[in-house]
Every structure is written in structure tokens, then in C-alpha cells.
Design an enzyme around this catalytic site. Structure first.
Site, PDB file in Angstrom:
ATOM      1  CB  CYS A   7      -0.925   0.014   1.218  1.00 14.37           C
ATOM      2  SG  CYS A   7      -2.378  -1.052   1.078  1.00 14.37           S
ATOM      3  CG  ASP A  30      10.693  -8.733  -6.705  1.00 14.63           C
ATOM      4  OD1 ASP A  30       9.622  -9.290  -6.420  1.00 14.63           O
ATOM      5  OD2 ASP A  30      11.695  -8.763  -5.940  1.00 14.63           O
ATOM      6  CG  HIS A  46      -4.709  -4.148   1.961  1.00 17.35           C
ATOM      7  ND1 HIS A  46      -3.339  -4.330   1.968  1.00 17.35           N
ATOM      8  CD2 HIS A  46      -5.220  -5.158   2.712  1.00 17.35           C
ATOM      9  CE1 HIS A  46      -3.044  -5.380   2.707  1.00 17.35           C
ATOM     10  NE2 HIS A  46      -4.169  -5.901   3.170  1.00 17.35           N
ATOM     11  CG  ASN A  87       4.504 -16.968  -4.598  1.00 11.65           C
ATOM     12  OD1 ASN A  87       4.391 -18.000  -5.242  1.00 11.65           O
ATOM     13  ND2 ASN A  87       5.610 -16.240  -4.620  1.00 11.65           N
ATOM     14  N   GLY A  93       4.756 -19.495  -0.032  1.00 14.80           N
ATOM     15  CA  GLY A  93       5.870 -18.561   0.116  1.00 14.80           C
ATOM     16  C   GLY A  93       5.475 -17.104  -0.021  1.00 14.80           C
ATOM     17  CB  THR A  95       7.308 -12.717   1.885  1.00 15.66           C
ATOM     18  OG1 THR A  95       7.472 -12.054   0.628  1.00 15.66           O
ATOM     19  CG2 THR A  95       8.030 -14.047   1.858  1.00 15.66           C
ATOM     20  CG  HIS A  98      -1.110  -5.125  -1.244  1.00 12.86           C
ATOM     21  ND1 HIS A  98      -1.560  -3.893  -0.779  1.00 12.86           N
ATOM     22  CD2 HIS A  98      -1.427  -5.157  -2.562  1.00 12.86           C
ATOM     23  CE1 HIS A  98      -2.128  -3.225  -1.774  1.00 12.86           C
ATOM     24  NE2 HIS A  98      -2.057  -3.977  -2.879  1.00 12.86           N
ATOM     25  CG  HIS A 100       2.518  -9.669  -4.713  1.00 12.02           C
ATOM     26  ND1 HIS A 100       2.120  -9.796  -3.402  1.00 12.02           N
ATOM     27  CD2 HIS A 100       3.532 -10.551  -4.892  1.00 12.02           C
ATOM     28  CE1 HIS A 100       2.868 -10.717  -2.808  1.00 12.02           C
ATOM     29  NE2 HIS A 100       3.730 -11.200  -3.695  1.00 12.02           N
ATOM     30  CG  HIS A 102       5.966 -12.675  -8.283  1.00 12.31           C
ATOM     31  ND1 HIS A 102       7.136 -12.248  -7.697  1.00 12.31           N
ATOM     32  CD2 HIS A 102       5.164 -13.044  -7.260  1.00 12.31           C
ATOM     33  CE1 HIS A 102       7.050 -12.367  -6.381  1.00 12.31           C
ATOM     34  NE2 HIS A 102       5.857 -12.860  -6.087  1.00 12.31           N
TER      35      HIS A 102
HETATM   36  P1  5GP Z   1       5.965 -12.954  -2.391  1.00 13.80           P
HETATM   37  O1  5GP Z   1       7.098 -13.757  -1.810  1.00 13.80           O
HETATM   38  O2  5GP Z   1       5.074 -12.389  -1.311  1.00 13.80           O
HETATM   39  O3  5GP Z   1       5.197 -13.650  -3.461  1.00 13.80           O
HETATM   40  O4  5GP Z   1       6.649 -11.754  -3.144  1.00 13.80           O
HETATM   41  C1  5GP Z   1       7.025 -10.571  -2.545  1.00 13.80           C
HETATM   42  C2  5GP Z   1       8.039  -9.941  -3.456  1.00 13.80           C
HETATM   43  O5  5GP Z   1       8.194  -8.599  -3.069  1.00 13.80           O
HETATM   44  C3  5GP Z   1       9.419 -10.606  -3.392  1.00 13.80           C
HETATM   45  O6  5GP Z   1       9.779 -11.068  -4.686  1.00 13.80           O
HETATM   46  C4  5GP Z   1      10.322  -9.486  -2.905  1.00 13.80           C
HETATM   47  O7  5GP Z   1      11.594  -9.494  -3.511  1.00 13.80           O
HETATM   48  C5  5GP Z   1       9.534  -8.233  -3.234  1.00 13.80           C
HETATM   49  N1  5GP Z   1       9.762  -7.131  -2.324  1.00 13.80           N
HETATM   50  C6  5GP Z   1       9.763  -7.187  -0.958  1.00 13.80           C
HETATM   51  N2  5GP Z   1       9.983  -5.965  -0.441  1.00 13.80           N
HETATM   52  C7  5GP Z   1      10.121  -5.118  -1.502  1.00 13.80           C
HETATM   53  C8  5GP Z   1      10.365  -3.711  -1.604  1.00 13.80           C
HETATM   54  O8  5GP Z   1      10.503  -2.985  -0.624  1.00 13.80           O
HETATM   55  N3  5GP Z   1      10.451  -3.195  -2.856  1.00 13.80           N
HETATM   56  C9  5GP Z   1      10.317  -3.974  -3.974  1.00 13.80           C
HETATM   57  N4  5GP Z   1      10.425  -3.352  -5.163  1.00 13.80           N
HETATM   58  N5  5GP Z   1      10.079  -5.293  -3.916  1.00 13.80           N
HETATM   59  C10 5GP Z   1       9.980  -5.860  -2.694  1.00 13.80           C
HETATM   60 ZN    ZN Z   2      -1.808  -3.288   1.177  1.00 14.84          ZN
END
Ligand code: 5GP
Ligand code: ZN
Length: 114
Positions: A7, A30, A46, A87, A93, A95, A98, A100, A102
Site C-alpha cells: 500500500c 521487484d 488492499h 503466491n 511462500g 511474504t 497484499h 501481487h 509476479h
Molecule cells: P511474495 O514472496 O510475497 O510472493 O513476493 C514478494 C516480493 O516482493 C518478493 O519477490 C520481494 O523481492 C519483493 N519485495 C519485498 N519488499 C520489496 C520492496 O521494498 N520493494 C520492492 N520493489 N520489492 C519488494
Molecule cells: Zn496493502
């Protein structure tokens, strides 16, 4: 949501490398790319993840696929192809809670990748 990293990124409160933005979506690079092209597409609203979608999110959920299509085209991935990953939840996985997508591309990718 006040305490949500994505957010804050979509509002420009935390810096990111913007790739695309419209009224409903924000796309940015990313921070830890796992492919030559690795961009995240997020709704400005959100929503934690696909598992928590409700009927009230139907419009944004549908539009998100078109936002992904548009961003992939902007990135020049539409001809060669790309992978889209959501994810969803702990074991997948996820993390950042919110939702998203990829967008991954710029290389030959193996499948299955699990
Ligand atoms: P998830 O693991 O939740 O599917 O993907 C989260 C993604 O967010 C990860 O690939 C991670 O590298 C990326 N990420 C985490 N924190 C930040 C950030 O502060 N800025 C950017 N640009 N990407 C982030
Ligand atoms: Zn959010």
C-alpha cells in the site's frame, strides 16, 4: 491499509521503480529479481491475496488480468512469453500480504517449477 508495505509503495510513500500506473493498479520492479525481467503488479486497493477475494473485488480481480497483459506488453514480453505467479498463503511462500502478480520473463523457463 496503514501498515502494508505494498500500500505504501503504491502511494509513493516508499520508493520503487515504477513500470506502470493507472487508477486501479501499480506495477514496479521487484527488489530481488529472480529472472532478467521481474515486475510486480498490485491493485491499489488492499486485498491480502486470492484466497481472501470476495464478490466485492470482482471488478478489480478481473481488471488485474488486463493490467498484467498491458504491463507484459510494455516490457516487451508479449511475443516470447512470460510467467505470471500469484503466491498465495504461507506454504506458497507469500511474504507480503497484499495481492501481487509476479511477471517473470526474459529467459527460457522450466516447467514444472515446483
Ligand atoms: P511474495 O514472496 O510475497 O510472493 O513476493 C514478494 C516480493 O516482493 C518478493 O519477490 C520481494 O523481492 C519483493 N519485495 C519485498 N519488499 C520489496 C520492496 O521494498 N520493494 C520492492 N520493489 N520489492 C519488494
Ligand atoms: Zn496493502
Amino acid at each position: 491499509m496503514d501498515d502494508c508495505l505494498f500500500c505504501k509503495i503504491s502511494k509513493g510513500e516508499i520508493p520503487s521503480t515504477k513500470v506502470y500506473e493507472d487508477d486501479d493498479f501499480y506495477a514496479f520492479k521487484d527488489i530481488a529479481p529472480v529472472a532478467p525481467v521481474h515486475v510486480l503488479v498490485i491493485p491499489k486497493k488492499h486485498i491480502a491475496n486470492i484466497a481472501s477475494l470476495t464478490e466485492a473485488d470482482a471488478d478489480v480481480a478481473g481488471k488485474m488480468l488486463f493490467a498484467i497483459q498491458k504491463v507484459a506488453k510494455l516490457l516487451g514480453l508479449d511475443k516470447d512469453g512470460y510467467r505470471v505467479v500469484f503466491n498465495t498463503g504461507e506454504k506458497a511462500g507469500q511474504t507480503v500480504l497484499h495481492m501481487h502478480a509476479h511477471i517473470l520473463g526474459g529467459k527460457e523457463m522450466a516447467w514444472p517449477g515446483v
